[in-house]
Structure formats: structure tokens, C-alpha cells
Motif scaffolding. Sequence first.
Motif, mmCIF file in Angstrom:
data_model
loop_
_atom_site.group_PDB
_atom_site.id
_atom_site.type_symbol
_atom_site.label_atom_id
_atom_site.label_comp_id
_atom_site.label_asym_id
_atom_site.label_seq_id
_atom_site.Cartn_x
_atom_site.Cartn_y
_atom_site.Cartn_z
ATOM 1 N N ASN A 167 0.855 -1.434 -0.027
ATOM 2 C CA ASN A 167 -0.063 -0.071 -0.121
ATOM 3 C C ASN A 167 0.617 1.306 0.116
ATOM 4 O O ASN A 167 1.900 1.227 0.576
ATOM 5 N N ARG A 168 0.490 2.353 -0.728
ATOM 6 C CA ARG A 168 1.387 3.587 -0.813
ATOM 7 C C ARG A 168 1.104 4.134 0.616
ATOM 8 O O ARG A 168 0.049 4.038 1.112
ATOM 9 N N LEU A 169 2.142 4.785 0.963
ATOM 10 C CA LEU A 169 2.287 4.998 2.450
ATOM 11 C C LEU A 169 1.174 6.455 2.434
ATOM 12 O O LEU A 169 0.387 6.445 3.411
ATOM 13 N N SER A 170 1.299 7.320 1.552
ATOM 14 C CA SER A 170 0.851 8.545 1.693
ATOM 15 C C SER A 170 -0.841 8.230 1.810
ATOM 16 O O SER A 170 -1.610 9.093 2.640
ATOM 17 N N ASP A 171 -1.469 7.329 0.863
ATOM 18 C CA ASP A 171 -2.754 7.276 0.744
ATOM 19 C C ASP A 171 -3.459 5.941 0.997
ATOM 20 O O ASP A 171 -4.723 5.594 0.536
ATOM 21 N N GLY A 172 -2.649 5.141 0.997
ATOM 22 C CA GLY A 172 -2.739 3.545 1.271
ATOM 23 C C GLY A 172 -3.436 2.978 -0.002
ATOM 24 O O GLY A 172 -3.801 1.629 0.034
ATOM 25 N N GLU A 173 -3.236 3.877 -1.252
ATOM 26 C CA GLU A 173 -3.373 3.166 -2.719
ATOM 27 C C GLU A 173 -2.718 1.755 -2.882
ATOM 28 O O GLU A 173 -1.553 1.621 -2.310
ATOM 29 N N VAL A 174 -3.441 0.688 -3.334
ATOM 30 C CA VAL A 174 -2.864 -0.628 -3.788
ATOM 31 C C VAL A 174 -1.841 -0.716 -4.606
ATOM 32 O O VAL A 174 -2.096 0.243 -5.766
ATOM 33 N N GLU A 193 9.908 0.055 1.602
ATOM 34 C CA GLU A 193 9.127 0.325 2.900
ATOM 35 C C GLU A 193 10.128 1.234 3.955
ATOM 36 O O GLU A 193 9.876 2.174 4.134
ATOM 37 N N ASN A 223 10.141 4.594 2.891
ATOM 38 C CA ASN A 223 8.554 5.266 3.269
ATOM 39 C C ASN A 223 7.829 5.405 1.919
ATOM 40 O O ASN A 223 7.164 6.529 1.827
ATOM 41 N N VAL A 231 6.129 2.961 0.481
ATOM 42 C CA VAL A 231 4.976 1.981 0.682
ATOM 43 C C VAL A 231 5.222 1.254 1.995
ATOM 44 O O VAL A 231 5.812 1.595 2.737
ATOM 45 N N THR A 232 4.204 0.589 2.463
ATOM 46 C CA THR A 232 4.007 -0.042 3.541
ATOM 47 C C THR A 232 3.397 -1.408 3.304
ATOM 48 O O THR A 232 2.703 -1.660 2.261
ATOM 49 N N ARG A 282 -8.789 -6.940 -3.730
ATOM 50 C CA ARG A 282 -7.720 -6.038 -3.357
ATOM 51 C C ARG A 282 -7.259 -5.104 -4.843
ATOM 52 O O ARG A 282 -7.043 -3.888 -4.855
ATOM 53 N N GLY A 290 -12.921 2.202 -6.596
ATOM 54 C CA GLY A 290 -11.597 1.325 -6.766
ATOM 55 C C GLY A 290 -11.166 1.240 -8.191
ATOM 56 O O GLY A 290 -11.302 1.776 -8.805
#
Lengths: 111, 551
Positions: free
Chosen positions: A13-20, A56, A59, A61-62, A86, A97
Motif C-alpha cells: 500500500n502506498r504510504l501517503s494514501d493507502g493505494e494498492v 518500505e 517510506n 510504501v507499507t 484488492r 476502486g
Amino acid sequence: MTTKELGKILTANRLSDGEVVFLTRSAAWSERIDDAVLSIEPQSQAALQEKGELAEAGNLVTGAYLVEAERVNGYVRATHIRERIRTLGPTVRIDLGKQVEGTGGAFAARG
Amino acid sequence: MYRYDEFDQQFVDQRVTQFREQADRRLRGDLTEDEFKPLRLMNGLYLQLHAYMLRVAIPYGTLSSRQLDRLAEISEKYDRNYGHFTTRQNIQYNWIKLEETADLLADLADVEMHAIQTSGNCIRNVTTDHWAGAAADELADPRPVAELIRQWSSLHPEFSFLPRKFKIAVTGAPADRAAVKVHDIGLRMHLSESGERGWEVIAGGGQGRTPMIGVTVREFLPEKELLPYLEAIMRVYNLHGRRDNKYKARIKILVHEIGADTFRDEVEAEYARGSEIDIAVSQRELDRIAAYFAPPQFEELPNWSPRNEEHKATNKEFAKWVRSNVAPHKQDGYAIVNISLKPEGGIPGDATADQMRTVADLGRRFSFDEIRVSHHQNLVLPHVRQEDLFDVWQILSAADLATANVGLASDIIACPGLDYCALATARSIPVAQSLSRRLADVERQQDIGPLRINISGCINACGHHHVGHIGILGLDKKGEEFYQITLGGSSSEDASIGKILGPGFAGEDVPDAIETIINTYVGLRQPDETFLSTLKRIGAQPFKEALYETV
């Protein structure tokens, strides 16, 4: 004729907005599963995992992890329904989505 | 309604500032995910399947119109124009960006709301009867006590790192609409012969992978002793609750492992030891909190509205809605309006921004500015004049909010399931949708009578399948979704855990299976029997026979 390759892709997931997002051949992160690099060999899968860990640490993605996937006629799809959902978005809200922008790949969640 | 005092507002504002700094540090890379995760979870921010999800606390399910308007605005500003009301009387937003979360929390704080303690191993949002302060059968409004518990449990330094999450529910009515027997602690109000108010304290109930019915620890605890006694229970749990295995860490496991009698003895011994700080609340403080929940200025009205009766006689759809969705009020001339968030084929608990605004406006115009969220994932206008019911129904109808199914077969509880949730093993919502289409006929549902169908998308049981009269649990069997069916659960005063009926079903076969179960009940029931009473009388065997012969 259908051609099918089985392997693994790296998702996070992208860190800033959670996008897959999916790791691409050029080691970037794409919102499109079709851009994902499909790794067939265990060794290259380990290399993917390392790239995920680096991303990761950087910073971007997470929660990076490998997902079983297949490439069918040039398109990539996850093999398990969880990952397909997902990749696409909720099956009960097809107006939401990645499925809306057509970036979820060429397959439905089921089938 | 409770209004924040200076302390409440300061603490919530401070938390927004803290979270803004924490999120900035995470985005800059000064915090790792491992360091940041507990901080975001303390503020209700999860990472789900598609994006971040924010769970916003709605203490004891009570909202003002202004707050619901703000929730609508937030769904437009930060999400995708909708929100999902949960079985903990909260709301969840599914498409949140980390970089915008602090701004969202500031918008919440502005209307006395937050997302604190909606996650993590702490005492979660206190829930209660969604008809509190309005129900005809109520002994007294339980919300002052719920608010007292909220204040006591918010940022409680001793109970911020419990072995596992902790859920408390409170009811002030003999009919249990708050599911107190399946909570870590459930409180049930009783009155002594002299009219003194006290609480039955129930502990060790819960759902999840090991469902259990709570045991009564104290039959009648005087109200002023409530906080010290709760503290004694929490201390026993904090000390003895298991921390080596998260699946065995809830208080229900402790109560089960040491036995109800030993647990009770431990609690009483801890209570007798007392605390260095006296936290018993004075009557004055209880009265101060209770004043926030004083009944609104009801008009003196007869308990019969000719206008309402006339509309019922001439409008069949309105009459059906009144029968299913309107409940008796304690005040003559008033009624409780239950707003179904379960339209035919809809997603249980979801409401659009426009629908939230419609309900907020109805609250403002017809219900003394009050709205409730029920753990059945519906909304409630608690204080509506009977005279106004037809007007309210018309406005609800125009907003697709007048489905006449509250408490009936298609009023299905469903967790978000695999469509949203990272923990889920199967989808819940599509099953609920296909069932609600199959069972849509309201007259048939009214004939079937009260029926709770609850669906969870994994063993964690957020969809409360264990206490559904019919429960459905979605699982993963070698990459395929399949669904187990249980019968006989209840979250009411006769609480029970449903039992698995037999082998599971593929998703597409579930509606046929449920239909068979319902038809079996209808065929075998005696006059005035509910689904549960028929099941108790005849047992599960006739259902098994019908189900596994026909599907």
C-alpha cells in the motif's frame, strides 16, 4: 491459444494514501497490476521481497508482500479472490476502486 | 445530549495536534511503520484491503443533527460520499488518505467527536440500547452511566494496554437491546424494592472465535459503587488475562479457565482491597451528567393520533412501515422511528452523504435534534410525534430510507467482509444482498415474524453470526468461499450461541438454504411462536433434514 505463466508479484500500500500498488520491472510502483513484474523463480522472488523491504525503508510504501499471480495472454491477475478484490475494488461497489479506472487488470474478482 | 466540557475539548484537540505531528513524522520517514502503527491504531486508523480505514467513535450511538451533518460532509471531503455504520454503533470510512487524516480528525473534534479508542487493546466505545431515553419498557435512561464509563475509560492510564480489546455494553430496560451478555462486561439496570437503582454486572461474554455468554458477577450493585467495581474487574483481568496468546487473551477465556466462582471471588477480593484513589462518583456528579440526558420538552399529547391512523388506513405502504419500523415511546403521543439501512439488495449499514443529511434534517425537524445508531446497523429517530410519522415516512421514502423491515428477515447484520476487510476470509455483503432480494416481500417477512440473520466474513465475528437466530459464517476452503450456517443464537435477555447445523454451502446456495430453514419453521410453528421458540420446541433435526435433503 491461451498462454499462462504462474509466479509471484510484489504488492504493497502506498504510504501517503493507502493505494494498492505493484512493483514493476523498472522497480517503480504502479497502481496497475498489469504493470507488475511476475517473478517465476524463487530466487527472483526473494529479490522482489528485498526491493519491497527497501521501498518500505524508504517510506514509499507499507506492508509489502508477495502474492501468487498468473499472466494470461499478457495480462496479470492474482490467483486468490482476496487479492483480486484488492486489485479491483469491492465486488459490491463496482463504481469504486481500480475497476473504475480500468487499472485493476482484465479479470473479474471471481472466475 | 452530553456536551464536551473544557477538559474533553482540550484533550481531543490535543490528540489531533499529536496525531498531525505523528503522521508528518511517518510521512517524512522519521517513524517506521512498526513505530507508527500503534499510534495510528490508537486513533482508529487501520490499513484495510483497498486503503486506510478510519473508525469514528459514536459514544453509545448518540448523535446530534450537527454531528451527523458533519459525518456526511467528511464522507464527501475525505472519502467517497458514503460511510458504513457498524455493529459497535460507530461509523467507518473506507477510503481515507493518511496525509489527510489529521485534517479529518480536526473536523471531527470541531463537533465534539473523535476516533480515539476505536482500536487497540483498550476499553472501546461503550454501547447501549439504541432506544435509550425513549423506550416504553425502560426503567431509566442508561446513557448517563454509559457517559460516566466513557469518561472513566478514556485514556485510563492503567487500562490502556490490556491483554486484549475490551467492550462494555449497558442497558436500562428489561428487554436487552444492547447484547449485554455477549460483552466483556455487560451492565443491566434493576430497581430495588425501594426504587433504588442498581446494576447487574455480567462479565466474560463475547463473540469472536470462542463465543461465550457472560456470567453474573454481582446481581445488584448500587450505582455509586459502579466505577470502583468496574475497576476491580479490570484489575483482575489486567493481572490474570493471558498475554502469551492473543486468541486466548479476552476476559471470557480467563473467566472460563478459572471458573465463574473463582473469578467472582477474585473480583470481590480486589474490590474489598479498595483503591488508593477513591473513584466512586458522588450523587452530585451523577446528577450533573444525568442532566445532559434530561428528556426533551415533550408536548402533552394523547397517545393516539387521528392523522396517523387515517394515513395508516388509506396507505398500505405507510401502514406496513409503521408496523415494522415504529416502536412505542415512553411519552404519550410520541413514537420511536427506526430507519432501515437495509434496502432490498443494499449494503447493510451503508449510508450516502445525502442520506445522512436527510436523517440529520429529520432529527432537527422532528426528533429534538437527536439521532441514534443501532448495533443492528440502522439509524433511529428517538422522539417523533405520532402526528408527524407520515411526513417523516414520506421524506424517508424519497431518500430510499423507508424499507419496512426493521427486526425482520431482511434486516441483516453483515460485517464488511472480504470486500473491504483485510482479516476477512469470505465476502459477507453479497450474501446479505442476495438474501435481502430473496426475502424482500414485507408482508411475508411480517408473517415470518422477528428474525435475526447475521453474517460474518471471518471467525472474528464482527457480523455477530454467533447470536443470529440464523447465523452465517464465511470461510475460505482452499481458495473458495463457503458458508457455515448456525441456528439458535440470540443476543437478547435469553442470550445464546448458535449451533452449527451441518456442512457449509457455496455462496450462491446460501439463499436457498436460508429459504428452506425459514419455510421449515413456517411449516412447523404453532400459533404465536417465534423462530426461536419453534426451534427450542422441535430442535435442529427437522431443519437439518429439510436442508440437507433439498439443497
